[in-house]
Motif scaffolding. Structure first.
Motif, PDB file in Angstrom:
ATOM      1  N   LYS A 108       0.841  -1.189   0.000  1.00 42.93           N
ATOM      2  CA  LYS A 108       0.000   0.000   0.000  1.00 42.93           C
ATOM      3  C   LYS A 108       0.881   1.246   0.000  1.00 42.93           C
ATOM      4  CE  LYS A 108      -3.958  -2.210   0.404  1.00 42.93           C
ATOM      5  NZ  LYS A 108      -4.994  -2.151  -0.644  1.00 42.93           N
ATOM      6  N   ARG A 109       0.405   2.297  -0.690  1.00 47.24           N
ATOM      7  CA  ARG A 109       1.207   3.508  -0.842  1.00 47.24           C
ATOM      8  C   ARG A 109       1.536   4.140   0.514  1.00 47.24           C
ATOM      9  NH1 ARG A 109      -0.937   7.799  -5.101  1.00 47.24           N
ATOM     10  NH2 ARG A 109      -0.578   5.931  -6.365  1.00 47.24           N
ATOM     11  N   THR A 110       0.577   4.131   1.428  1.00 43.06           N
ATOM     12  CA  THR A 110       0.821   4.737   2.737  1.00 43.06           C
ATOM     13  C   THR A 110       1.906   3.989   3.494  1.00 43.06           C
ATOM     14  OG1 THR A 110      -1.486   5.469   2.825  1.00 43.06           O
ATOM     15  CG2 THR A 110      -0.265   5.430   4.901  1.00 43.06           C
ATOM     16  N   ARG A 111       1.831   2.667   3.484  1.00 41.18           N
ATOM     17  CA  ARG A 111       2.838   1.873   4.184  1.00 41.18           C
ATOM     18  C   ARG A 111       4.213   2.058   3.551  1.00 41.18           C
ATOM     19  NH1 ARG A 111       1.272  -2.708   7.506  1.00 41.18           N
ATOM     20  NH2 ARG A 111      -0.933  -2.515   8.014  1.00 41.18           N
ATOM     21  N   MET A 112       4.275   2.107   2.228  1.00 40.20           N
ATOM     22  CA  MET A 112       5.547   2.306   1.558  1.00 40.20           C
ATOM     23  C   MET A 112       6.154   3.663   1.914  1.00 40.20           C
ATOM     24  SD  MET A 112       7.883   1.134  -0.467  1.00 40.20           S
ATOM     25  CE  MET A 112       7.208  -0.184  -1.468  1.00 40.20           C
ATOM     26  N   ALA A 113       5.306   4.722   1.938  1.00 41.52           N
ATOM     27  CA  ALA A 113       5.800   6.057   2.279  1.00 41.52           C
ATOM     28  C   ALA A 113       6.319   6.106   3.707  1.00 41.52           C
ATOM     29  CB  ALA A 113       4.689   7.089   2.069  1.00 41.52           C
ATOM     30  N   LEU A 114       5.586   5.496   4.635  1.00 44.09           N
ATOM     31  CA  LEU A 114       6.022   5.500   6.039  1.00 44.09           C
ATOM     32  C   LEU A 114       7.315   4.704   6.211  1.00 44.09           C
ATOM     33  CD1 LEU A 114       2.596   5.033   7.872  1.00 44.09           C
ATOM     34  CD2 LEU A 114       3.994   7.105   7.761  1.00 44.09           C
ATOM     35  N   ALA A 115       7.437   3.579   5.496  1.00 45.09           N
ATOM     36  CA  ALA A 115       8.649   2.772   5.610  1.00 45.09           C
ATOM     37  C   ALA A 115       9.858   3.538   5.083  1.00 45.09           C
ATOM     38  CB  ALA A 115       8.479   1.454   4.850  1.00 45.09           C
ATOM     39  N   LYS A 116       9.702   4.200   3.939  1.00 43.50           N
ATOM     40  CA  LYS A 116      10.810   4.973   3.382  1.00 43.50           C
ATOM     41  C   LYS A 116      11.154   6.160   4.267  1.00 43.50           C
ATOM     42  CE  LYS A 116      10.294   3.691  -1.469  1.00 43.50           C
ATOM     43  NZ  LYS A 116      10.132   4.177  -2.846  1.00 43.50           N
ATOM     44  N   LEU A 117      10.139   6.804   4.820  1.00 43.17           N
ATOM     45  CA  LEU A 117      10.396   7.931   5.716  1.00 43.17           C
ATOM     46  C   LEU A 117      11.169   7.481   6.946  1.00 43.17           C
ATOM     47  CD1 LEU A 117       9.909  10.929   6.382  1.00 43.17           C
ATOM     48  CD2 LEU A 117       7.770  10.241   7.479  1.00 43.17           C
ATOM     49  N   GLY A 118      10.738   6.345   7.521  1.00 46.17           N
ATOM     50  CA  GLY A 118      11.432   5.850   8.700  1.00 46.17           C
ATOM     51  C   GLY A 118      12.858   5.418   8.413  1.00 46.17           C
TER      52      GLY A 118
END
Length: 266
Positions: A21-31
């Motif tokens: 999911k796009r949200t999970r991918m964005a949060l993972a990359k941000l972290g």
């Protein structure tokens, strides 16, 4: 174990995992990226370098670290979280009930089928469909059963053997197996009536067999052969593991009769 579960989601053709999911991918990359960026900026500012030196170091170093080191490592480390929804759906599918098609030979005596049903029920196998083929020396029962995921073919075989069943065959089945047999036979008959040339393929589909246009006894693999005579020559079908029952042979001959009648119509 966790990595194995994630890799089980990979496509059988290309080997790629489903896109998270796009949200999970964005949060993972941000972290993954944020701690590197903060640490690198703090180091460069602490060194008090010139403007262009600061920009160059930050751009080159952060790009290399993020693309080659941080992001791939974070994707592997967070893979279970990234694909959490897909893993939960797969777990529900894996734990769902399974369908099995069973063929078992029984003595043609009262109570045999009831005893078989009792032993299958002890394994929590629910009989959804049953068809009886009468043979010269007994009956061949064909059943479709649903079982919990943990019930394996050996356990079903043991239960059937305890009920006096012999020549047991168990195969995975799908929901299509539960399609009404008469409806399926009518659909195949309609194909033959519309195009008699479809007869060999229709019989092969009806019997779950292989059509053998030019059989060679020395090269045909092990199995049971069925030959149906036509005016222009015989048709031969091969099935491994399951002998043809009299009822199946009769159905194949009735389809052949239908094809011959349809072929003579203007």
């Amino acid at each position: 174990m966790r990595q194995t579960e994630v890799h089980a989601l990979a496509c059988e053709v290309c080997g790629r995992l489903p896109h998270p999911k796009r949200t999970r991918m964005a949060l993972a990359k941000l972290g993954a990226v944020l701690p590197v960026e903060l640490g690198l900026h703090a180091l460069v500012i602490h060194l008090e370098l010139s403007f262009w030196a600061t920009v160059s170091i930050l751009a080159i170093t952060s790009t290399i670290l993020v693309i080659w080191v941080v992001e791939p490592g974070a994707m592997r480390y967070l893979a279970r979280w990234l694909h959490g929804p897909e893993l939960r759906r797969r777990h529900r599918l894996d734990s769902a009930e399974q369908l099995w098609r069973i063929r078992v030979r029984l003595d043609n005596k009262p109570g045999r089928l009831e005893l078989l049903a009792k032993h299958l029920a002890d394994r929590r196998a629910n009989i959804l469909a049953v068809h009886v083929h009468h043979l010269e020396n007994g009956v061949l029962d064909e059943l479709v059963v649903s079982t919990p995921a943990q019930v394996t073919p050996p356990r079903l075989t043991h239960a059937i053997s305890r009920a006096g069943g012999i020549a047991v065959g168990i195969w995975p089945a799908s929901a299509m197996t539960l399609v009404d047999g008469q409806t399926r036979a009518l659909g195949l008959a309609a194909r033959v009536a519309a195009d008699p040339e479809e007869l060999p393929l229709v019989i092969a589909e009806l019997l779950g067999a292989q059509y053998v246009p030019d059989p060679d006894p020395d090269r045909v693999p092990g199995g049971t052969l069925l030959e149906i005579t036509l005016p222009d020559g015989p048709m031969t079908f091969l099935r491994t593991g399951e002998p043809f029952t009299p009822a199946e042979i009769a159905r194949a001959h009735r389809l052949t009769d239908l094809a011959l009648v349809a072929a003579t119509q203007p």
